[in-house]
Design a protein around this motif. Structure first.
Motif, PDB file in Angstrom:
ATOM      1  N   PHE A  35       0.841  -1.209   0.000  1.00  0.00           N
ATOM      2  CA  PHE A  35       0.000   0.000   0.000  1.00  0.00           C
ATOM      3  C   PHE A  35       0.867   1.247   0.000  1.00  0.00           C
ATOM      4  O   PHE A  35       0.616   2.198  -0.741  1.00  0.00           O
ATOM      5  N   PHE A  36       1.952   1.236   0.825  1.00  0.00           N
ATOM      6  CA  PHE A  36       2.826   2.397   0.895  1.00  0.00           C
ATOM      7  C   PHE A  36       3.552   2.608  -0.426  1.00  0.00           C
ATOM      8  O   PHE A  36       3.728   3.729  -0.888  1.00  0.00           O
ATOM      9  N   LYS A  37       3.949   1.479  -1.043  1.00  0.00           N
ATOM     10  CA  LYS A  37       4.656   1.552  -2.323  1.00  0.00           C
ATOM     11  C   LYS A  37       3.752   2.197  -3.384  1.00  0.00           C
ATOM     12  O   LYS A  37       4.167   3.073  -4.131  1.00  0.00           O
ATOM     13  N   HIS A  38       2.489   1.737  -3.419  1.00  0.00           N
ATOM     14  CA  HIS A  38       1.573   2.243  -4.442  1.00  0.00           C
ATOM     15  C   HIS A  38       1.183   3.694  -4.176  1.00  0.00           C
ATOM     16  O   HIS A  38       1.090   4.499  -5.104  1.00  0.00           O
ATOM     17  N   SER A  39       0.958   4.021  -2.908  1.00  0.00           N
ATOM     18  CA  SER A  39       0.597   5.416  -2.618  1.00  0.00           C
ATOM     19  C   SER A  39       1.779   6.335  -2.892  1.00  0.00           C
ATOM     20  O   SER A  39       1.613   7.491  -3.259  1.00  0.00           O
ATOM     21  N   ASN A  40       2.994   5.798  -2.760  1.00  0.00           N
ATOM     22  CA  ASN A  40       4.182   6.592  -3.058  1.00  0.00           C
ATOM     23  C   ASN A  40       4.241   6.957  -4.533  1.00  0.00           C
ATOM     24  O   ASN A  40       4.677   8.046  -4.890  1.00  0.00           O
ATOM     25  N   ILE A  41       3.777   6.032  -5.406  1.00  0.00           N
ATOM     26  CA  ILE A  41       3.767   6.326  -6.848  1.00  0.00           C
ATOM     27  C   ILE A  41       2.835   7.502  -7.126  1.00  0.00           C
ATOM     28  O   ILE A  41       3.190   8.437  -7.853  1.00  0.00           O
ATOM     29  N   VAL A  42       1.652   7.467  -6.526  1.00  0.00           N
ATOM     30  CA  VAL A  42       0.675   8.528  -6.753  1.00  0.00           C
ATOM     31  C   VAL A  42       1.219   9.861  -6.237  1.00  0.00           C
ATOM     32  O   VAL A  42       1.123  10.904  -6.895  1.00  0.00           O
TER      33      VAL A  42
END
Lengths: 82, 280
Positions: A9-16
């Motif tokens: 989740f942190f990885k994906h939110s970091n992309i955004v």
């Protein structure tokens, strides 16, 4: 109800978050360059508008580039797994 | 699973009195707390140098120097106690460093640049990690009172974190930008490097240049925003509950958890920016 937040989740939110920051900083840099060029040359706000538009376009371009890279990386990982 | 908690009668009476007194003090405190003013100001001194270079933030310089001394001491200490069979501390540090090395090896395409990039990334990571963690521990600092005079904060604030100052972050981000371009010129040659700016076609030249300049800004503002924003959040939240709860917990969260993640993100981005430039 109990739900665990996965690490990805942190990885994906970091992309955004990265996308947003990239776009905004590009617009900021374009605006700053335009403002100072305009102040030191003709002082009629034409250069400011041109560079602001350039900043917006480059923000979109660089943001899209970032997203495409991330998508490619995700595809590669998926292919590696299967 | 439920853990049964049982209190004896004496403990119950003690806890009851304690919480009643706590609530009483909190209610008594409620109307009296004022929002601390003067927090937007930092201690600055003027030096006779041209425009931008003319102001110094002494707290940042002092804390940076302190951190450097601590880190250098730790490094020498680590080197002196190196063993074939690693101790706990050594294996923990080796784990972190080898993880970073694998990461750099994945991203950097040229073999001869893996070690320099690894040194840069880990140095940045360790310095930023330690300074962020320092921003989560209550300590001694010098602040500015509302009328403009200096005052000493004895454990009413955290240690001053060097990364909470934008100057530090911009310095590192610009350093990474220069390093990435110098490495690219070294690897590809000047002509190939210049060709990268007109890569899809010459119309994209201004976009590429603006994109390059935007990198250090987003890179530095991300770290600064997280650390300085964390400090402001702690201040606001503790004011909103009128200091009923001690802000140490919030300092701990923003210093240790957010600080570690941001230190990691900063070094990852440094690796990525250098890696993008090194691609053929």
């Amino acid at each position: 109800m109990k739900r665990k937040i996965p690490i990805s989740f942190f990885k994906h939110s970091n992309i955004v978050f990265n996308f947003g920051v990239t776009v905004v900083s590009n617009v900021l840099v374009g605006g700053l360059i335009g403002y100072y060029l305009d102040k030191w040359t003709f002082n009629n706000k034409v250069l400011l508008i041109i560079f602001l538009l350039l900043g917006i376009v480059s923000g979109m371009y660089n943001g899209m580039k970032l997203l495409l890279e991330e998508a490619k990386k995700a595809d590669d990982e998926k292919n590696k797994k299967t | 699973m439920k853990i049964p908690v049982k209190f004896s009668k004496g403990e119950k009476i003690f806890l009851g009195i304690f919480f009643a007194a706590y609530a009483g003090v909190a209610v008594w405190n409620f109307g009296k707390v004022e929002f601390p003013s003067g927090i937007a100001h930092v201690w600055q001194i003027k030096v006779p140098l041209p425009s931008i270079l003319g102001t110094l933030n002494p707290m940042t310089i002092i804390m940076t120097a302190l951190l450097l001394v601590i880190l250098i001491y730790l490094a020498f200490d680590f080197k002196r106690h190196l063993k074939k069979i690693p101790s706990r501390k050594q294996s923990a540090i080796e784990l972190v460093l080898s993880f970073m090395y694998d990461l750099v090896k994945d991203v950097t395409p040229a073999e001869e640049f893996v070690r320099p990039v690894f040194y840069i990334a880990t140095t940045l990571f360790l310095f930023i990690l330690f300074s962020n963690i320092l921003g989560g521990i209550p300590g001694i600092g010098i602040g500015v009172s509302p009328n403009g005079s200096l005052k000493l904060n004895l454990f009413t604030d955290t240690w001053h974190s060097p990364t909470g100052d934008l100057n530090t972050n911009v310095t590192y981000a610009i350093m990474v930008l220069f390093i990435s371009h110098i490495f690219a010129i070294k690897l590809k040659g000047l002509k190939e490097w210049a060709k990268g700016f007109i890569s899809p076609n010459p119309i994209m030249l201004p976009m590429n240049i603006i994109g390059e300049f935007a990198k250090p800004i987003s890179h530095s503002l991300r770290l600064f925003g997280n650390i300085a924003g964390g400090g402001i959040m702690v201040l606001m939240l503790s004011y909103l509950v009128k200091y009923t709860f001690v802000p140490v917990i919030l300092w701990g969260f923003f210093g240790f958890f957010v600080g570690t993640i941001q230190a990691f993100v900063f070094s990852i981005l440094a690796i990525a920016y250098i890696g993008i430039q090194l691609e053929q």
